[in-house]
Design a protein around this motif. Structure first.
Motif, PDB file in Angstrom:
ATOM      1  N   GLU A   1     103.390  33.253 -18.416  1.00 52.19           N
ATOM      2  CA  GLU A   1     104.327  33.607 -17.685  1.00 52.19           C
ATOM      3  C   GLU A   1     105.495  35.240 -17.399  1.00 52.19           C
ATOM      4  N   LYS A   2     106.196  35.103 -15.709  1.00 54.05           N
ATOM      5  CA  LYS A   2     106.362  35.887 -15.413  1.00 54.05           C
ATOM      6  C   LYS A   2     107.344  36.126 -15.738  1.00 54.05           C
ATOM      7  N   ARG A   3     108.196  37.781 -16.678  1.00 54.66           N
ATOM      8  CA  ARG A   3     109.186  37.947 -16.743  1.00 54.66           C
ATOM      9  C   ARG A   3     109.985  38.181 -15.671  1.00 54.66           C
ATOM     10  N   LYS A   4     111.295  38.177 -15.927  1.00 51.77           N
ATOM     11  CA  LYS A   4     112.421  38.203 -15.147  1.00 51.77           C
ATOM     12  C   LYS A   4     113.864  39.234 -15.115  1.00 51.77           C
ATOM     13  N   ALA A   5     114.457  39.365 -14.606  1.00 55.08           N
ATOM     14  CA  ALA A   5     115.448  40.212 -14.953  1.00 55.08           C
ATOM     15  C   ALA A   5     116.482  40.509 -14.460  1.00 55.08           C
TER      16      ALA A   5
ATOM     17  N   VAL B   1     124.371  51.210 -12.484  1.00 60.80           N
ATOM     18  CA  VAL B   1     123.040  49.772 -12.651  1.00 60.80           C
ATOM     19  C   VAL B   1     122.293  49.062 -14.308  1.00 60.80           C
ATOM     20  N   SER B   2     122.790  48.609 -14.844  1.00 61.49           N
ATOM     21  CA  SER B   2     122.102  47.591 -15.534  1.00 61.49           C
ATOM     22  C   SER B   2     121.170  46.267 -15.594  1.00 61.49           C
ATOM     23  N   ILE B   3     120.181  46.268 -16.548  1.00 62.95           N
ATOM     24  CA  ILE B   3     119.536  45.672 -16.037  1.00 62.95           C
ATOM     25  C   ILE B   3     118.945  44.620 -17.541  1.00 62.95           C
ATOM     26  N   LEU B   4     119.158  43.179 -17.610  1.00 63.33           N
ATOM     27  CA  LEU B   4     119.432  42.433 -18.668  1.00 63.33           C
ATOM     28  C   LEU B   4     118.094  41.480 -18.414  1.00 63.33           C
ATOM     29  N   PRO B   5     117.492  40.629 -19.361  1.00 60.21           N
ATOM     30  CA  PRO B   5     116.610  39.513 -19.421  1.00 60.21           C
ATOM     31  C   PRO B   5     117.415  38.415 -18.801  1.00 60.21           C
ATOM     32  N   SER B   6     116.716  37.602 -17.705  1.00 60.83           N
ATOM     33  CA  SER B   6     117.406  36.864 -17.176  1.00 60.83           C
ATOM     34  C   SER B   6     117.472  35.746 -17.834  1.00 60.83           C
ATOM     35  N   LYS B   7     118.784  34.821 -17.548  1.00 62.87           N
ATOM     36  CA  LYS B   7     118.745  33.980 -18.115  1.00 62.87           C
ATOM     37  C   LYS B   7     118.085  32.422 -17.365  1.00 62.87           C
TER      38      LYS B   7
END
Length: 110
Positions: free
Chosen positions: A5-9, A103-109
């Motif tokens: 599984e590929k991660r997204k932000a 800039v802020s980076i959060l795990p994708s919803k």
């Protein structure tokens, strides 16, 4: 990465959703959200002019790499969060909510 599984932000600029950074089979990709430029969004950095283009990278993009903690703080984050120090994307996902700058980076919803 052990999982297929590929991660997204989700990437935010001045608290406005700007686009998505994701792992791909060939590396990494950043894409602006189509509504971001329409709503007056600004480029998140010089390397990413506002465009509907897909920005593809074989290695973790330098812009995002420079947002990851360094030195003792990275070691501490790595140990306490059980994330390999070399996993720059994982460290950014875990700590990207509290970055210096716009800039802020959060795990994708998704």
């Amino acid at each position: 990465m052990a999982s297929a599984e590929k991660r997204k932000a989700d990437v935010y600029f001045l608290e406005v959703f700007a686009g998505v950074l994701e792992e791909t089979g060939a590396g990494y990709r950043f894409t602006y959200d189509p509504n971001y430029p329409v709503n007056g969004g600004r480029p998140i950095g010089v390397q990413f002019p506002l465009s509907q283009a897909v920005y593809e990278f074989e290695h973790f993009p330098g812009y995002f790499d420079n947002l990851v903690s360094e030195g003792w703080l990275r070691r501490t984050q790595s140990q306490t969060q059980r994330i390999a120090e070399e996993d720059r994307f994982g460290l950014l996902l875990a700590n990207g909510r509290d970055l210096v700058g716009a800039v802020s980076i959060l795990p994708s919803k998704e």
